[in-house]
Scaffold this active site. Structure first.
Site, PDB file in Angstrom:
ATOM      1  N   GLY A 113       0.811  -1.218   0.000  1.00  0.00           N
ATOM      2  CA  GLY A 113       0.000   0.000   0.000  1.00  0.00           C
ATOM      3  C   GLY A 113       0.843   1.266   0.000  1.00  0.00           C
ATOM      4  CB  ILE A 139      -3.944  -9.813  -1.234  1.00  0.00           C
ATOM      5  CG1 ILE A 139      -4.473  -8.379  -1.215  1.00  0.00           C
ATOM      6  CG2 ILE A 139      -4.448 -10.600  -0.039  1.00  0.00           C
ATOM      7  CD1 ILE A 139      -5.974  -8.285  -1.405  1.00  0.00           C
ATOM      8  CB  ILE A 162      -5.232  -9.045   6.721  1.00  0.00           C
ATOM      9  CG1 ILE A 162      -4.713  -8.669   8.086  1.00  0.00           C
ATOM     10  CG2 ILE A 162      -6.546  -8.365   6.416  1.00  0.00           C
ATOM     11  CD1 ILE A 162      -3.328  -9.108   8.360  1.00  0.00           C
ATOM     12  CE1 TYR A 195      -9.219   3.677   7.228  1.00  0.00           C
ATOM     13  CE2 TYR A 195      -9.680   6.006   7.554  1.00  0.00           C
ATOM     14  CZ  TYR A 195      -8.774   4.966   7.472  1.00  0.00           C
ATOM     15  OH  TYR A 195      -7.438   5.216   7.626  1.00  0.00           O
TER      16      TYR A 195
HETATM   17  C1  AKB Z   1      -8.279   8.570   4.329  1.00  0.00           C
HETATM   18  O1  AKB Z   1      -8.459   9.644   3.729  1.00  0.00           O
HETATM   19  O2  AKB Z   1      -9.125   7.657   4.384  1.00  0.00           O
HETATM   20  C2  AKB Z   1      -6.974   8.374   5.072  1.00  0.00           C
HETATM   21  C3  AKB Z   1      -7.065   8.785   6.492  1.00  0.00           C
HETATM   22  C4  AKB Z   1      -7.147  10.190   6.852  1.00  0.00           C
HETATM   23  O3  AKB Z   1      -7.097   7.939   7.355  1.00  0.00           O
HETATM   24  N1  AKB Z   1      -5.933   9.093   4.405  1.00  0.00           N
END
Ligand code: AKB
Length: 315
Positions: free
Chosen positions: A13, A37, A51, A140
């Site tokens: 990454g 991967i 993972i 996220y």
């Molecule tokens: C994103 O933009 O998702 C990442 C972060 C700020 O965690 N760069």
């Protein structure tokens, strides 16, 4: 050089590739195992690793006698919104697999990157404190917030030495970002050199916290090298480096490329950015392990443009 045997997950990454090389520089190539991967050129020791496959993680740790892990494998904010359940699975079961392996194999130290995305609009977004309320609005952010709590739980319950930073957007010239909301701040430099123009997906005045790659690597290694007794935060540390808006980075680029043009076509990433901190209070990182950034916006712009001129875009 050290005797540690280090595993980097997500080594292909944006940050993984650079961190792998940084760790090889510090510890030697026989001491760092890259896993992902996707296999890229340039890894001396590489292991294919999904993972979410705990059996495979155990196998790799045993084979290489791993005692330190940098767990970077994750789906970033914008990509996670396209497939939330897949992102939850990768981000969450990936971390739990690493934490479980950490206990089973008595791993000495683990690094977990969290993110500014753990915060939402119940925090003071103009100056977000270490312990401000976390009401993340992205999958996220939810996964990183839960991840921070899992880290603290394993640290307290099993005395696992797990350390973490809330990364802002990371800007570097050797790798491209992979599906985050802050990605524009890397792409803009590439496009400025290629086409002297860039179409940005967040408004001109949307301020987000960012960090130059060198500072991000240094923050990571300084945190990992700090004496255990200094680490008072077992969720994740706020770190502050540079905060700027698209119009400010465009102005900074214009000092080197005077005919650079910026236009705007706003998409779903605007809503994500609107709910993220604009600046963070990183007092704990300063006090516990001496954090201080070295790059401001103009110094970063100079380095980005100079290095990208020497070494054109990979995409
Ligand atoms: C994103 O933009 O998702 C990442 C972060 C700020 O965690 N760069």
């Amino acid at each position: 050089m050290s005797n540690s045997k280090i595993l980097v997950t997500g080594a292909s990454g944006q940050v993984g590739q650079v961190l792998y090389r940084h760790l090889v520089g510090l510890h030697g190539e026989d001491h760092v195992v890259a896993s992902d991967i996707h296999q890229l050129d340039g890894f001396s020791i590489f292991e294919y690793m999904d993972i979410t496959n705990q059996h495979r993680i155990r196998e790799v740790i045993q084979r290489h006698k791993i005692d330190e892990i940098y767990h970077l494998a994750a789906i970033l904010s914008a990509n996670a919104e396209q497939n939330p359940t897949r992102a939850w699975n990768i981000n969450m079961s990936g971390l739990l697999n690493i934490l479980e392996a950490g206990v089973e194999f008595s791993i000495k130290k683990i690094f977990f990157p969290s993110s500014i995305a753990v915060f939402g609009n119940h925090a003071n977004l103009d100056m977000t404190d270490q312990f401000d309320a976390q009401h993340p609005t992205t999958l996220y952010g939810i996964s990183k917030s839960a991840g921070e709590n899992w880290c603290q739980y394993y640290a307290e319950k099993y005395d696992l030495d797990i350390r973490s930073l809330r990364y802002p957007g990371i800007i570097g010239y050797t790798t491209l970002p992979g599906g985050g909301t802050t990605d524009y701040a890397v792409h803009i430099y590439h496009e400025a050199l290629k086409q002297k123009k860039y179409e940005c997906y967040v408004h001109a005045d949307t301020v987000m916290p960012m960090i130059y790659m060198d500072d991000a690597l240094r923050a990571t290694s300084e945190l990992m090298a700090a004496p255990k007794k200094n680490i008072s935060i077992r969720t994740s540390y706020n770190i502050q480096a540079i905060s700027f808006s698209p119009s400010e980075i465009a102005d900074s680029i214009s000092t080197y490329i005077p005919d650079f043009e910026m236009s705007y076509k706003i998409d779903f990433r605007q809503t994500i950015a609107d709910n993220w901190p604009r600046r963070l209070n990183d007092q704990y990182a300063q006090n516990d392990w001496g954090w201080a950034p070295r790059f401001d916006l103009n110094k970063m712009t100079k380095e980005m443009l100079e290095n990208l001129t020497l070494q054109p875009t990979i995409n």
